[in-house]
Structures are given as C-alpha cells and as structure tokens.
Design an enzyme around this catalytic site. Structure first.
Site, PDB file in Angstrom:
ATOM      1  N   SER A  42       0.842  -1.195   0.000  1.00 22.27           N
ATOM      2  CA  SER A  42       0.000   0.000   0.000  1.00 22.27           C
ATOM      3  C   SER A  42       0.881   1.251   0.000  1.00 22.27           C
ATOM      4  O   SER A  42       1.674   1.449  -0.905  1.00 22.27           O
ATOM      5  CB  SER A  42      -0.965  -0.042   1.187  1.00 22.27           C
ATOM      6  N   ASP A 206      -6.018  -4.058  -2.020  1.00 16.84           N
ATOM      7  CA  ASP A 206      -4.936  -3.632  -1.143  1.00 16.84           C
ATOM      8  C   ASP A 206      -4.208  -4.833  -0.519  1.00 16.84           C
ATOM      9  O   ASP A 206      -4.821  -5.767  -0.016  1.00 16.84           O
ATOM     10  CB  ASP A 206      -5.515  -2.753  -0.027  1.00 16.84           C
TER      11      ASP A 206
END
Length: 354
Positions: A42, A206
């Site tokens: 991320s 993610d």
C-alpha cells in the site's frame, strides 16, 4: 561505520505513510547503509517503488539524491490531492487536541467520503471513474520500478478471487502493481493485471489484507539476514477504545497488523529453534529483526486521518519519521548485520498454547 546491507519492509497506512518517507529520507543520508531489497504494501509500496526507481537511476550519491527527489515528488503530489481547507486553516491557527481533531475530521471531506463509501461503490462512478494514483506514479521524476538495477522490489497485493497474497517483483513491479497494492476496495475499483501464475487476468485489492508488509520474500539466501520494518500501524494501544470512532480505529489497526504479527511469530519460533540447537542453520534462515516506529504519535492519530493527506499532516509525519530513524541509527546502527535490535521474545513472551 563499516558497510552494512539490509532489507526494508515498509508497512502501509494511507497518509501515515509519510512517516516512512521521513524514515527513508534520513536513512539515505548514510552512505554506508545499502538497501538490498524492499518489500512494500500500500503506502509502503508507493514509498518502496519511489525509493527503488531513484536508486536504480544513478549510482552512488546521485542515486540517493534521485531517490529523495522521487519521494519528495510522490508526497508533494499526494498532498496536492487534498482540498481539506477547513482542517488546514484550523491546524494553522494552533495545535489541535485530540477531541477537536476528531471533530474536524467528522466535518471534513474525508468523513463525507467515508460515509458515501457505505452507500456507493467505486463501480457506481461509471465512465467518470479515475484512479489518481496511476498518473501520480507515471509522473514521478524516475518511474521505472521494474528495472533490473537497484534493490530488489517486492510489492504485495491481495487476489480478490482467491483471497491470497500476490507478490509482484522484477518485470511485474509495474505502476499497475503498485496501484493494486494500494487499492482500498471502498475507494478504488479493483486493479486487473495478468497473472502468469494463474494464466488469467486477476483482480487485486490492497495488500494490507494479506501481507502488511510481506516479509517472506526477504528470506532468500542471496539477501542479508537483516530486515528493518518501518511500522505505521501501532502494535500497542494501552487505552481501551470506547467511542465508535475509537473502536473502529483499533479494529483497523488490529486487522492491518494481523499478517505482520503472524510472520513475526513464525520468525520468533524459528529463532527459538536456532537458539536451542534444534535447527540446522543451513535449513532455515535466522533472520535479524529491526523496527522503526512511533507508537506514541500513531496512538494520537485516528485511522480516519489515513485518508486525509493534508500537507500539514504529511510534513509533521515526515519530520517524525526523520526523528525516529535518527534515534534508531544512534541506538542500533552497530547491531545491523550483527544481532537483533527488536525484542521478539518480549512481543511473544510465551509460545505455549493456553
């Protein structure tokens, strides 16, 4: 200081990733410190990709300057995306206590967006949908993350179909892979990438759901034993969450730390076997673990501020990262390539089941 080689493991956490920006900015000052590999998830993937591309662009000091230029450009653009003028104006007047900070967050655009994500999907935007990270990544001064020179780069994302972690590296470490690693499904449409492992186009979310960050790619024999984790989700929070926002914040932190805790527990187990002479050193690597964090700072911030990349917050997070890295170097630089500086046994005082 003698030359030392280490691996970096960079955690994700939205705007709080500016803390890692500060850490890397300070570490780049040390010419004796070489980054052999970078694993990022991320915001950690954004930082890792910017660092890798800069270091790969030039050799020596020029590469370090390029990496710093890349990181500065990355976070300057992220800050420019924020239009939270009310909070910026109030923050400029005086430091805000936590209660007032909470109130400003509740009336901020980020709060409105958070509420909207409970009603609307990113797929409801139709042809108007754009993921802003794509242009941001491609506009960096140095945007070749998949090049061969420089540190190895590992980017973690979550395969939506299987729920398993996918690590992109080498030629696969593209801007799309970084976008996938940072794809919160309530904000962004899944990033679709061809996966040669499954021979099909896969959708990715993610990487924080399955590896935040992924440590296992750093266990390769060709890499140094040392893994320096830059953590931005607090492991410990002494005060019991009571309000709805505080409870949601802690749930967010625990969820996004769960994969890291599992990996650290496994490393600690292997280290105990090594210490007891029950494991052949050639069978499994005895990893040396180091950690840079600032739990006091992160405990004073809410999870909602992760989605509020206002310039003032980013600047303060960068400064905190620089300070934390400076303290780490002062206290633990001599331990690198020699021994652990993070007490895993203290984190897992007992490995016996209750």
């Amino acid at each position: 200081m003698d030359h030392r080689r280490i691996n970096l493991a960079l955690q994700g956490g939205g705007a709080h990733g500016a803390f890692t920006w500060g850490v890397l900015d300070r570490l780049l000052d040390e010419e004796w410190l070489e980054f052999s590999a970078i694993s990022g998830t991320s915001a950690g993937a954004l930082n890792g990709a910017a660092l890798k591309a800069g270091l790969a662009a030039h050799k020596g000091l020029a590469g370090r300057r390029a990496a710093r230029e890349n990181l500065d450009a990355l976070w300057s653009q992220i800050g420019a995306m924020s239009d939270n003028r009310v909070v910026r104006w109030m923050s400029s007047l005086m430091p805000m206590p936590r209660g007032l900070q909470r109130w400003t967050e509740l009336i901020s655009p980020a709060a409105w967006m958070d509420n909207l994500t409970r009603l609307f999907s990113p797929y409801d935007y139709g042809p108007l949908y754009v993921n802003p990270l794509g242009r941001l990544l491609r506009d960096l001064p140095y945007a070749d993350f998949a090049c061969e020179p420089g540190p190895h780069l590992y980017i973690a994302a979550t395969n939506v179909r299987s729920g398993r972690i996918k690590v992109f590296t080498g030629a696969g470490a593209t801007p799309d892979a970084v976008m996938a690693s940072a794809c919160l499904p309530t904000l962004f449409q899944a990033v679709e990438i061809y996966d040669p492992d499954t021979d099909r186009i896969e959708a990715f979310w993610d990487g924080g759901f399955t590896g935040n960050p992924a440590l296992f790619p750093l266990y390769r024999d060709s890499l140094p034993r040392d893994i320096l984790i830059v953590a931005i989700n607090p492991l410990m929070r002494d005060i019991l969450p009571r309000s709805p926002v505080e409870i949601a914040d802690r749930v967010n932190e625990v969820s996004f730390n769960s994969s890291l805790m599992s990996q650290l527990r496994a490393i600690n187990f292997v280290k105990r076997l090594h210490a007891q002479g029950k494991l052949d050193p050639d069978t499994m690597k005895n990893v040396l673990v180091h950690l840079i964090d600032d739990d006091a700072l992160m405990n004073d911030l809410s999870a909602r501020s992760k989605s509020m990349p206002r310039p003032g917050l980013l600047a303060s997070m960068k400064a905190a990262g620089q300070t934390a890295a400076d303290s780490f170097l002062h206290d633990h630089a001599d331990k690198l390539n020699q021994r652990d500086s993070f007490d895993l046994a203290g984190l897992f005082p007992s490995m016996r089941p209750i």
